[in-house]
Design a protein around this motif. Structure first.
Motif, short mmCIF file in Angstrom:
data_model
loop_
_atom_site.label_atom_id
_atom_site.label_comp_id
_atom_site.label_asym_id
_atom_site.label_seq_id
_atom_site.Cartn_x
_atom_site.Cartn_y
_atom_site.Cartn_z
N PHE A 1 4.41 -11.36 -14.21
CA PHE A 1 4.02 -12.81 -13.72
C PHE A 1 5.46 -13.57 -13.62
CE2 PHE A 1 0.52 -11.38 -16.48
CZ PHE A 1 -0.40 -11.55 -15.62
N ILE A 2 5.28 -14.40 -12.58
CA ILE A 2 6.46 -15.00 -12.03
C ILE A 2 6.40 -16.55 -12.49
CG2 ILE A 2 7.39 -15.87 -9.92
CD1 ILE A 2 6.23 -13.45 -8.49
N ASN A 3 7.75 -16.81 -13.29
CA ASN A 3 8.01 -18.33 -13.56
C ASN A 3 8.52 -19.30 -12.57
OD1 ASN A 3 6.49 -17.88 -16.21
ND2 ASN A 3 8.62 -16.95 -16.85
N LEU A 4 8.00 -20.02 -12.12
CA LEU A 4 8.39 -20.74 -10.87
C LEU A 4 9.63 -21.83 -11.49
CD1 LEU A 4 5.08 -21.64 -9.30
CD2 LEU A 4 6.57 -19.97 -8.71
N SER A 5 10.49 -22.13 -10.59
CA SER A 5 11.59 -22.90 -10.82
C SER A 5 11.13 -24.46 -10.20
CB SER A 5 12.84 -22.59 -10.07
OG SER A 5 12.70 -22.59 -8.76
N ASP A 6 10.06 -24.66 -9.50
CA ASP A 6 9.89 -25.82 -8.64
C ASP A 6 8.23 -25.77 -8.68
OD1 ASP A 6 10.04 -28.38 -7.55
OD2 ASP A 6 11.57 -27.53 -5.97
N VAL B 1 0.86 -1.10 0.00
CA VAL B 1 0.00 -0.06 0.02
C VAL B 1 0.84 1.16 0.00
CG1 VAL B 1 -1.79 1.25 1.22
CG2 VAL B 1 -1.94 -1.33 1.07
N HIS B 2 2.17 1.13 0.45
CA HIS B 2 3.00 2.24 0.74
C HIS B 2 4.07 2.21 -0.62
CE1 HIS B 2 0.87 3.58 4.15
NE2 HIS B 2 0.98 2.32 4.55
N GLY B 3 3.86 1.53 -1.36
CA GLY B 3 4.68 1.72 -2.71
C GLY B 3 5.90 0.51 -2.84
N GLN B 4 5.81 -0.52 -1.86
CA GLN B 4 6.77 -1.60 -2.05
C GLN B 4 6.10 -2.51 -2.94
OE1 GLN B 4 9.96 -1.78 -1.01
NE2 GLN B 4 9.89 0.16 0.21
N PRO B 5 6.85 -3.68 -3.28
CA PRO B 5 6.21 -4.73 -4.14
C PRO B 5 5.41 -5.68 -3.24
CG PRO B 5 8.48 -5.17 -4.15
CD PRO B 5 8.26 -3.65 -3.25
N ALA B 6 4.85 -6.46 -3.92
CA ALA B 6 3.86 -7.66 -3.14
C ALA B 6 4.05 -8.74 -4.48
CB ALA B 6 2.65 -7.33 -2.59
N ILE B 7 3.89 -9.95 -3.76
CA ILE B 7 3.55 -11.00 -4.56
C ILE B 7 2.28 -11.73 -4.24
CG2 ILE B 7 4.36 -13.51 -5.08
CD1 ILE B 7 7.44 -12.42 -4.46
N ALA B 8 1.31 -11.81 -5.12
CA ALA B 8 0.10 -12.55 -4.65
C ALA B 8 0.11 -13.98 -5.58
CB ALA B 8 -0.90 -11.68 -5.04
N ILE B 9 -0.83 -14.84 -5.06
CA ILE B 9 -0.89 -16.14 -5.85
C ILE B 9 -2.34 -16.52 -6.08
CG2 ILE B 9 1.60 -16.96 -5.40
CD1 ILE B 9 0.42 -18.51 -3.13
N PRO B 10 -2.83 -17.07 -7.15
CA PRO B 10 -4.06 -17.36 -7.36
C PRO B 10 -4.58 -18.46 -6.37
CG PRO B 10 -2.78 -17.85 -9.34
CD PRO B 10 -1.92 -17.13 -8.38
N LYS C 1 10.86 -13.53 -4.68
CA LYS C 1 10.69 -13.62 -5.96
C LYS C 1 11.93 -14.35 -6.40
CE LYS C 1 9.92 -10.89 -10.27
NZ LYS C 1 11.39 -11.01 -11.20
N HIS C 2 13.08 -14.25 -6.20
CA HIS C 2 14.24 -14.90 -6.58
C HIS C 2 14.26 -16.17 -6.18
CE1 HIS C 2 18.37 -15.64 -7.82
NE2 HIS C 2 18.69 -16.10 -6.59
N ALA C 3 13.71 -16.67 -4.88
CA ALA C 3 13.49 -17.84 -4.27
C ALA C 3 12.58 -18.73 -5.14
CB ALA C 3 12.90 -17.93 -2.74
N LEU C 4 11.41 -18.02 -5.63
CA LEU C 4 10.30 -18.71 -6.26
C LEU C 4 11.07 -19.16 -7.91
CD1 LEU C 4 7.32 -16.51 -5.69
CD2 LEU C 4 7.41 -19.02 -5.09
N LYS D 1 12.54 -23.49 -2.36
CA LYS D 1 11.90 -23.27 -1.22
C LYS D 1 12.47 -23.17 0.26
CE LYS D 1 10.15 -27.27 -2.61
NZ LYS D 1 9.76 -28.68 -2.76
N GLN D 2 13.83 -23.67 0.39
CA GLN D 2 14.32 -23.34 1.67
C GLN D 2 14.39 -21.78 1.98
OE1 GLN D 2 15.10 -25.42 4.10
NE2 GLN D 2 14.68 -27.38 2.75
N ILE D 3 14.96 -21.06 0.94
CA ILE D 3 15.15 -19.54 1.04
C ILE D 3 13.64 -18.97 1.01
CG2 ILE D 3 16.13 -17.41 -0.39
CD1 ILE D 3 18.10 -19.52 0.78
N LEU D 4 12.78 -19.44 0.15
CA LEU D 4 11.58 -18.73 0.40
C LEU D 4 10.80 -18.86 1.78
CD1 LEU D 4 8.96 -17.34 -1.17
CD2 LEU D 4 8.06 -19.65 -1.62
#
Length: 322
Positions: free
Chosen positions: A175-180, A30-39, A228-231, A236-239
């Motif tokens: 859109f984020i492409n997942l590694s796993d 809400v204050h200008g930072q990024p967010a990641i949302a998932i369906p 994002k980098h972890a995804l 998953k450990q880093i995430l």
């Protein structure tokens, strides 16, 4: 449940929408930072519009009757319906809008946005008019403004998407492409949160102690970049670590509470790679990252027995690149 589905027949039309989760970035977004949302496809909304003479009426679990007599809690969806009908050059009469939702409201799952997206899709389908993503987003966010005051827009965007969404206010979404494959569990505390109140409380904190609170919001932004980098690459450990670190900041912002913390700490104790609240907080749901499918099933069952009001295990799958 397909997010794209909108069907029509003579004097009846259907619009469907799935739900969403914020993975990381709540409040900071809400204050200008990024967010990641998932369906979140396990719960959703169906809106059915049909011809019924007289005033426009809503039929839902909360209210049945003319839209002009609807309670204040439905003001957003009422304005969404009226604005969409005006845009479609349709008179505001002779319609019944039936809304069926499996999304528990006030749990940070995008209930209000899912209802709005499904309703707008059904109205366009009833008018037999195709819509652009921009049009759908515009009308859905009319409702969201009433629900959340100054919505980030991320709920509606993710509900319209099939992939994880990287969102920054006033920037084009990615859109984020997942590694796993990532195995998540959502657990409901059983208590309703108020996103609008939670957002306002953080805004007030920011005014009262700008340096301290801004540093926490900035930290959530950094963690979101690392998530994002972890995804995409690190795994998953880093995430999991990023989720845990984000939860620390959310607790410091005062938007987590004893009930959420209890579920979060229990999930970690039972081997979750990371766990945090999802959504506005102070009630609502937590999200936990499991090690694999077997662990996801085990952790889901343990959370149920521990007292979670509802538990939904689901997989965010990497897209087949072949």
């Amino acid at each position: 449940m397909s997010a794209e589905k909108a069907t029509t027949s003579e004097q009846i039309a259907i619009g469907i929408a799935h739900s969403k989760l914020i993975l990381i970035g709540e409040h900071a977004v809400v204050h200008g930072q990024p967010a990641i949302a998932i369906p979140f496809p396990l719960v959703g909304v169906e809106s059915v519009v049909e011809y019924v003479p007289g005033s426009v009426k809503i039929d839902s679990s909360f209210y049945h009757g003319p839209i002009d007599s609807a309670p204040e809690s439905l003001e957003g969806i009422v304005n969404c319906i009226k604005s969409t009908l005006k845009y479609l050059n349709m008179p505001c009469e002779d319609l019944l809008v039936q809304i069926q939702s499996s999304i528990p409201p006030g749990k940070g799952l995008g209930s209000s946005a899912s209802v709005a997206v499904a309703v707008v899709r059904s109205l366009f389908a009833y008018a037999n008019v195709s819509y652009t993503e921009e049009e759908l987003l515009y009308f859905a966010n009319i409702s969201e403004t009433y629900a959340h005051g100054a919505p980030s827009g991320i709920d509606s965007l993710t509900i319209m998407s099939q992939s994880p969404v990287w969102y920054e206010k006033d920037r084009s979404i990615e859109f984020i492409n997942l590694s796993d494959d990532f195995h998540f569990i959502v657990a409901d505390s059983g208590r309703v949160g108020d996103t609008r109140l939670a957002v306002e409380s953080v805004t007030e904190l920011l005014k009262a102690a700008p340096k301290i609170i801004q540093s926490k919001l900035d930290r959530i932004g950094e963690l979101t970049h690392q998530a994002k980098h972890a995804l995409e690459k690190a795994g998953k450990q880093i995430l999991g670590k990023m989720l845990d670190e984000a939860q620390k900041e959310l607790e410091a912002l005062g938007v987590s509470d004893a009930g959420l913390n209890k579920l979060i700490y229990f999930a970690r104790q039972e081997g979750a790679l990371g766990a945090k609240l999802t959504g506005g907080g102070n009630g609502g749901c937590i999200i936990a990252l499991a090690k694999n499918e077997v662990h996801s099933r085990q952790l889901s069952e343990k959370l149920r027995r521990f007292g979670a009001h509802a538990v939904w295990p689901f997989v965010l799958r990497k897209k087949d690149q072949s």
